[in-house]
Design an enzyme around this catalytic site. Structure first.
Site, PDB file in Angstrom:
ATOM      1  CE1 TYR A   1      12.336 -27.248 -82.898  1.00  0.00           C
ATOM      2  CE2 TYR A   1      14.539 -27.534 -84.048  1.00  0.00           C
ATOM      3  CZ  TYR A   1      13.094 -27.345 -83.947  1.00  0.00           C
ATOM      4  OH  TYR A   1      12.453 -27.171 -85.054  1.00  0.00           O
TER       5      TYR A   1
ATOM      6  CB  SER B   1      13.977 -29.528 -87.344  1.00  0.00           C
ATOM      7  OG  SER B   1      15.034 -28.608 -87.210  1.00  0.00           O
TER       8      SER B   1
HETATM    9  P1  NAP Z   1       4.803 -22.033 -85.294  1.00  0.00           P
HETATM   10  O1  NAP Z   1       4.454 -20.955 -86.278  1.00  0.00           O
HETATM   11  O2  NAP Z   1       5.344 -21.504 -83.833  1.00  0.00           O
HETATM   12  O3  NAP Z   1       3.658 -22.789 -84.895  1.00  0.00           O
HETATM   13  C1  NAP Z   1       3.586 -23.841 -84.220  1.00  0.00           C
HETATM   14  C2  NAP Z   1       2.296 -24.748 -84.277  1.00  0.00           C
HETATM   15  O4  NAP Z   1       2.660 -25.782 -83.215  1.00  0.00           O
HETATM   16  C3  NAP Z   1       1.117 -24.083 -83.847  1.00  0.00           C
HETATM   17  O5  NAP Z   1       0.274 -24.496 -84.534  1.00  0.00           O
HETATM   18  C4  NAP Z   1       0.961 -24.453 -82.370  1.00  0.00           C
HETATM   19  O6  NAP Z   1      -0.379 -23.991 -81.822  1.00  0.00           O
HETATM   20  C5  NAP Z   1       1.427 -25.798 -82.498  1.00  0.00           C
HETATM   21  N1  NAP Z   1       1.852 -26.196 -81.080  1.00  0.00           N
HETATM   22  C6  NAP Z   1       2.754 -25.868 -80.174  1.00  0.00           C
HETATM   23  N2  NAP Z   1       2.654 -26.617 -79.071  1.00  0.00           N
HETATM   24  C7  NAP Z   1       1.622 -27.209 -79.230  1.00  0.00           C
HETATM   25  C8  NAP Z   1       1.070 -28.247 -78.420  1.00  0.00           C
HETATM   26  N3  NAP Z   1       1.236 -28.551 -76.875  1.00  0.00           N
HETATM   27  N4  NAP Z   1      -0.278 -28.816 -78.607  1.00  0.00           N
HETATM   28  C9  NAP Z   1      -0.784 -28.567 -79.816  1.00  0.00           C
HETATM   29  N5  NAP Z   1      -0.253 -27.666 -80.718  1.00  0.00           N
HETATM   30  C10 NAP Z   1       0.859 -27.027 -80.387  1.00  0.00           C
HETATM   31  O7  NAP Z   1       5.893 -22.978 -85.925  1.00  0.00           O
HETATM   32  P2  NAP Z   1       6.278 -23.375 -87.330  1.00  0.00           P
HETATM   33  O8  NAP Z   1       7.823 -22.820 -87.622  1.00  0.00           O
HETATM   34  O9  NAP Z   1       5.283 -23.473 -88.002  1.00  0.00           O
HETATM   35  O10 NAP Z   1       6.605 -24.838 -86.947  1.00  0.00           O
HETATM   36  C11 NAP Z   1       6.107 -26.182 -87.367  1.00  0.00           C
HETATM   37  C12 NAP Z   1       6.846 -27.340 -87.177  1.00  0.00           C
HETATM   38  O11 NAP Z   1       7.856 -27.243 -87.837  1.00  0.00           O
HETATM   39  C13 NAP Z   1       7.579 -27.530 -85.614  1.00  0.00           C
HETATM   40  O12 NAP Z   1       7.521 -28.726 -85.203  1.00  0.00           O
HETATM   41  C14 NAP Z   1       8.938 -26.950 -85.990  1.00  0.00           C
HETATM   42  O13 NAP Z   1       9.860 -27.401 -84.966  1.00  0.00           O
HETATM   43  C15 NAP Z   1       9.387 -27.335 -87.418  1.00  0.00           C
HETATM   44  N6  NAP Z   1      10.213 -26.530 -87.970  1.00  0.00           N
HETATM   45  C16 NAP Z   1      10.234 -25.219 -88.246  1.00  0.00           C
HETATM   46  C17 NAP Z   1      11.370 -24.742 -88.850  1.00  0.00           C
HETATM   47  C18 NAP Z   1      11.413 -23.199 -88.946  1.00  0.00           C
HETATM   48  O14 NAP Z   1      12.276 -22.657 -89.670  1.00  0.00           O
HETATM   49  N7  NAP Z   1      10.098 -22.565 -88.981  1.00  0.00           N
HETATM   50  C19 NAP Z   1      12.455 -25.370 -89.231  1.00  0.00           C
HETATM   51  C20 NAP Z   1      12.325 -26.603 -88.977  1.00  0.00           C
HETATM   52  C21 NAP Z   1      11.394 -27.406 -88.473  1.00  0.00           C
HETATM   53  P3  NAP Z   1      -0.659 -22.604 -81.284  1.00  0.00           P
HETATM   54  O15 NAP Z   1      -1.012 -21.841 -82.565  1.00  0.00           O
HETATM   55  O16 NAP Z   1      -2.136 -23.005 -80.783  1.00  0.00           O
HETATM   56  O17 NAP Z   1       0.124 -22.192 -80.466  1.00  0.00           O
END
Ligand code: NAP
Length: 251
Positions: free
Chosen positions: A160, A147
């Site tokens: 984080y 991130s």
């Molecule tokens: P999201 O929509 O909240 O999805 C999170 C994903 O992680 C879901 O598939 C969730 O599974 C899974 N997950 C969470 N805890 C878990 C665990 N203990 N074991 C297995 N799976 C788990 O988030 P996102 O925005 O797509 O984020 C995805 C990645 O991108 C993350 O690493 C986040 O930090 C990174 N990121 C996101 C952003 C942003 O702006 N969105 C920016 C920078 C980085 P479930 O569906 O089963 O809950």
């Protein structure tokens, strides 16, 4: 024969877009999720992968913050697709938004275990299944979702930011250790991307957030899937961090 990719947190948001990108590139995909409510979402992605790209998919529930669950996930992948794992996408992640005085030990340990320890566990379990068949001409890849919080500080996100900076360290160290064995390790450090992580934010706040981004808009999951596609098809790129972020952070 199709190659095998495992993605953690492949059920929603960025993970969903990356699962589909893996299928588009011809991989059989092991889609991991954790919450019961995400089973149907994961099954729908699996169905789409088979219908649209003709690849096979396996949906596996596992809490990747736990080593034993990671072991079960890798075992399930091997039972279905065989010993040779070609791609690991470490993507599962959660966030707290809490100041460092009020945050509890349980909250920050949960973030570190989910966002950082899971990346170590999965890499530790999958790399032995990569070294046994990877080569310069038939490379294996690990792609880690970091991130911009791993590149700069963010208020109320100490846990984080720690996890996401740690992922960059892991990426660079593994890239060096396995460079001579035909395994490339890279990271993607997204800026603000519209997923469930941001959906709780109201329209006014979203406007204010967008105004802090030089390009003036919040990114789409396809921006991150595009970076994944590039990294998977770039044979001379390893140990790098690509940051699709609208210009908010320059490296
Ligand atoms: P999201 O929509 O909240 O999805 C999170 C994903 O992680 C879901 O598939 C969730 O599974 C899974 N997950 C969470 N805890 C878990 C665990 N203990 N074991 C297995 N799976 C788990 O988030 P996102 O925005 O797509 O984020 C995805 C990645 O991108 C993350 O690493 C986040 O930090 C990174 N990121 C996101 C952003 C942003 O702006 N969105 C920016 C920078 C980085 P479930 O569906 O089963 O809950």
């Amino acid at each position: 024969m199709a190659k095998t990719a495992i993605i953690t947190g492949g059920s929603r948001g960025i993970g969903e877009a990356m699962s589909l990108k893996l299928g588009e590139l011809g991989y059989n995909v092991v889609i991991n999720y954790r919450s019961e409510s995400s089973k149907a979402l994961s099954d729908a992605i699996a169905e789409k992968l088979t219908k649209e790209y003709g690849v096979e998919a396996l949906v596996v529930k596992a809490d990747v913050s736990k080593y034993e669950d990671c072991e079960a996930l890798v075992k399930a992948a091997i039972e279905k697709f065989g010993e040779n794992i070609d791609v690991l996408v470490n993507n599962a992640g959660i966030t707290n938004n809490c100041n460092f005085i009020d945050i509890t030990r349980e909250q920050y340990e949960n973030v570190i275990n989910t966002n950082l320890m899971s990346f170590l566990h999965m890499s530790h379990l999958v790399l032995p299944h990569m070294v046994n068949h990877s080569s310069k001409d038939d490379q294996c890849c690990i792609i880690n979702t970091s991130s911009i919080g791993g590149l700069i500080g963010v208020i109320n996100q100490a846990d984080y930011c720690t996890s996401k900076a740690g992922i960059i360290g892991l990426t660079r160290a593994l890239a060096l250790e396995f460079a001579g064995k035909g395994i490339r390790v890279n990271a993607i450090a997204p800026g603000m991307i519209m997923t469930d992580m941001l959906r709780g934010v109201n329209q006014e706040e979203l406007k204010a957030l967008a105004a802090t981004i030089p390009q003036g808009f919040i990114g789409d999951t396809s921006d991150i899937a595009g970076a994944l596609g590039y990294l998977l098809t770039a044979p001379y790129v390893t140990g790098q961090v690509i940051s699709p972020n609208g210009g908010i952070v320059q490296q």
